[in-house]
Enzyme design. Structure first.
Site, PDB file in Angstrom:
ATOM      1  N   VAL A  66       0.816  -1.226   0.000  1.00 56.23           N
ATOM      2  CA  VAL A  66       0.000   0.000   0.000  1.00 56.23           C
ATOM      3  C   VAL A  66       0.845   1.271   0.000  1.00 56.23           C
ATOM      4  CG1 VAL A  66      -1.962  -1.113   1.146  1.00 56.23           C
ATOM      5  CG2 VAL A  66      -0.245   0.086   2.536  1.00 56.23           C
ATOM      6  N   TYR A 158       3.670   6.050  15.861  1.00 61.00           N
ATOM      7  CA  TYR A 158       2.485   5.260  15.501  1.00 61.00           C
ATOM      8  C   TYR A 158       1.213   6.036  15.813  1.00 61.00           C
ATOM      9  CZ  TYR A 158      -0.978   1.537  15.616  1.00 61.00           C
ATOM     10  OH  TYR A 158      -2.106   0.779  15.398  1.00 61.00           O
ATOM     11  N   VAL A 191      -5.919  -5.538  20.371  1.00 61.93           N
ATOM     12  CA  VAL A 191      -6.426  -6.767  19.754  1.00 61.93           C
ATOM     13  C   VAL A 191      -5.236  -7.704  19.568  1.00 61.93           C
ATOM     14  CG1 VAL A 191      -7.690  -7.733  17.801  1.00 61.93           C
ATOM     15  CG2 VAL A 191      -8.150  -5.376  18.539  1.00 61.93           C
ATOM     16  N   LEU A 192      -5.324  -8.862  20.129  1.00 57.43           N
ATOM     17  CA  LEU A 192      -4.155  -9.762  20.202  1.00 57.43           C
ATOM     18  C   LEU A 192      -3.885 -10.404  18.838  1.00 57.43           C
ATOM     19  CD1 LEU A 192      -4.652 -11.322  23.734  1.00 57.43           C
ATOM     20  CD2 LEU A 192      -3.153  -9.464  22.999  1.00 57.43           C
ATOM     21  N   THR A 193      -3.228  -9.659  17.984  1.00 58.52           N
ATOM     22  CA  THR A 193      -2.874 -10.137  16.645  1.00 58.52           C
ATOM     23  C   THR A 193      -1.348 -10.249  16.553  1.00 58.52           C
ATOM     24  OG1 THR A 193      -2.553  -7.924  15.799  1.00 58.52           O
ATOM     25  CG2 THR A 193      -4.819  -8.803  15.723  1.00 58.52           C
TER      26      THR A 193
END
Ligand SMILES: NC(=O)c1ccc[n+]([C@@H]2O[C@H](COP(=O)([O-])OP(=O)(O)OC[C@H]3O[C@@H](n4cnc5c(N)ncnc54)[C@H](O)[C@@H]3O)[C@@H](O)[C@H]2O)c1
Ligand SMILES: CC(=O)[C@H](C)O
EC number: 1.1.1.304
Length: 239
Positions: A66, A158, A191-193
C-alpha cells in the site's frame, strides 16, 4: 469474472493476510460479500482466500504494497477485473513501531508514514476514483486506533499516524459525501494479533516499563491507572 459476484457486494481489504484484516475479510465473506484480499505477501492472502472459498465464499488474492500508489490503484483494477465492480474498500494495512520519540530513527518514521498514512491516502484516492467511475455509492473504511485518540508513550510515531488517519477520514467524508461515498474509521483497543508479537519483541529495555512487563500490560496499567474497571481493560484485549 465470477458470474455470481455480479449480484454480490464486493469488498477489497488491504493487509488481509492476518490479524484484523483477515478477520474483516472472513466476516465480510460470511455476510455474503465477494472479497478481494490484498497484501505484501501473496501466499498469506492466498491462504485466507482459499479458506474463504473452502467455506463456500468468493475470494480473490492480490499482491500489493500500500505504500506504492500504483499498486493500490492496480489492486482496485484487479478487483474490478475479477468481480466486475467494487462497493467497499477497507484500508486495514498498517504497522506499529515501539520507540521513545527522541530515539525514533527517521527511516522508521518514514516507514510508518508511508504505510499507515500514505497507504490510507492512496486507498481513499483509488476507491473514490472507482466509485465515481462506476457512478455508484461506495464505502471506505480506515484503520485508526485507540492510539488515534490518545498519544501513547513508546508509540509516538504510531499514534501520530493514527491521529492523521482520523483527520484524513473526517476530511474525506466531507469531500466525498456528495458522491454518496461514506468514509469511516475503526479505532480498536488492544487486539491480540501478530502485530502485538512484533510490538512485544521491540519492547526491549525502556525506562517506562518495568523489566519483563509487556507493552500490553503497560497500556493496561495506564487504563487501570485511570480507574477503569479490570473488565473494561479486558475488553481492550480481545480478538
Ligand atoms: N492489533 C491491535 O491492537 C490494533 C489496535 C488498533 C488498531 N490496529 C490497526 O489495525 C490494523 C491491522 O492491525 P493488526 O493488528 O491486524 O496487524 P498485523 O500486523 O497482525 O496485520 C497487519 C497486516 O498488514 C499487512 N501490511 C503491513 N504493511 C503493509 C503494506 N505496506 N502493504 C500491504 N500490507 C501491509 C501485514 O503484512 C499484515 O498482514 C493496522 O492498521 C493497525 O494499526 C491494530
Ligand atoms: C497497536 C495499536 O494499534 C494500539 C496501541 O492497540
Amino acid at each position: 469474472m465470477e458470474a455470481d459476484s455480479m449480484s454480490k457486494k464486493v469488498a477489497l481489504v488491504t493487509g488481509a493476510g492476518q490479524g484484523i484484516g483477515e478477520g474483516i475479510a472472513v466476516q465480510l465473506a460470511k455476510d455474503g460479500f465477494a472479497v478481494a484480499l490484498s497484501g505484501r505477501h501473496l501466499d498469506k492472502v492466498q491462504r485466507v482466500a482459499d479458506e474463504i472459498e473452502k467455506a463456500g465464499g468468493e475470494a480473490f488474492a492480490i499482491e500489493a504494497d500500500v505504500q506504492y500508489r500504483d499498486q493500490v490503484f492496480d489492486s482496485v483494477q484487479k478487483t474490478v477485473d475479477h468481480f466486475d465492480h467494487l462497493d467497499v474498500f477497507v484500508n486495514n494495512a498498517g504497522i506499529a513501531h515501539v520507540a521513545q520519540i527522541c530515539n525514533t530513527k527517521e527511516e522508521d518514521l518514514d516507514r510508518l508514514l508511508d504505510i499507515n498514512v500514505k497507504g490510507t491516502f492512496f486507498g481513499i484516492q483509488a476507491a473514490a476514483a472507482q466509485f465515481r467511475k462506476q457512478e455508484t455509492p461506495g464505502k471506505i473504511i480506515n484503520a485508526s486506533s485507540i492510539a488515534g485518540h490518545e498519544g501513547f508513550e513508546l508509540l509516538g510515531a504510531y499514534s501520530a499516524t493514527k491521529f492523521a488517519i482520523r483527520g484524513l477520514t473526517q476530511a474525506a467524508a466531507k469531500e466525498l459525501a456528495r458522491y454518496k461515498i461514506t468514509v469511516n474509521a475503526y479505532c480498536p483497543g488492544i487486539v491480540l494479533t501478530p502485530m502485538w508479537d512484533q510490538i512485544d519483541e521491540e519492547m526491549g529495555e525502556v525506562n517506562h516499563v518495568a523489566k519483563g512487563e509487556s507493552l500490553k500490560q503497560y497500556l493496561q496499567g495506564i487504563a487501570l491507572g485511570r480507574g477503569e474497571e479490570p473488565e473494561d481493560v479486558a475488553n481492550l484485549v480481545s480478538f
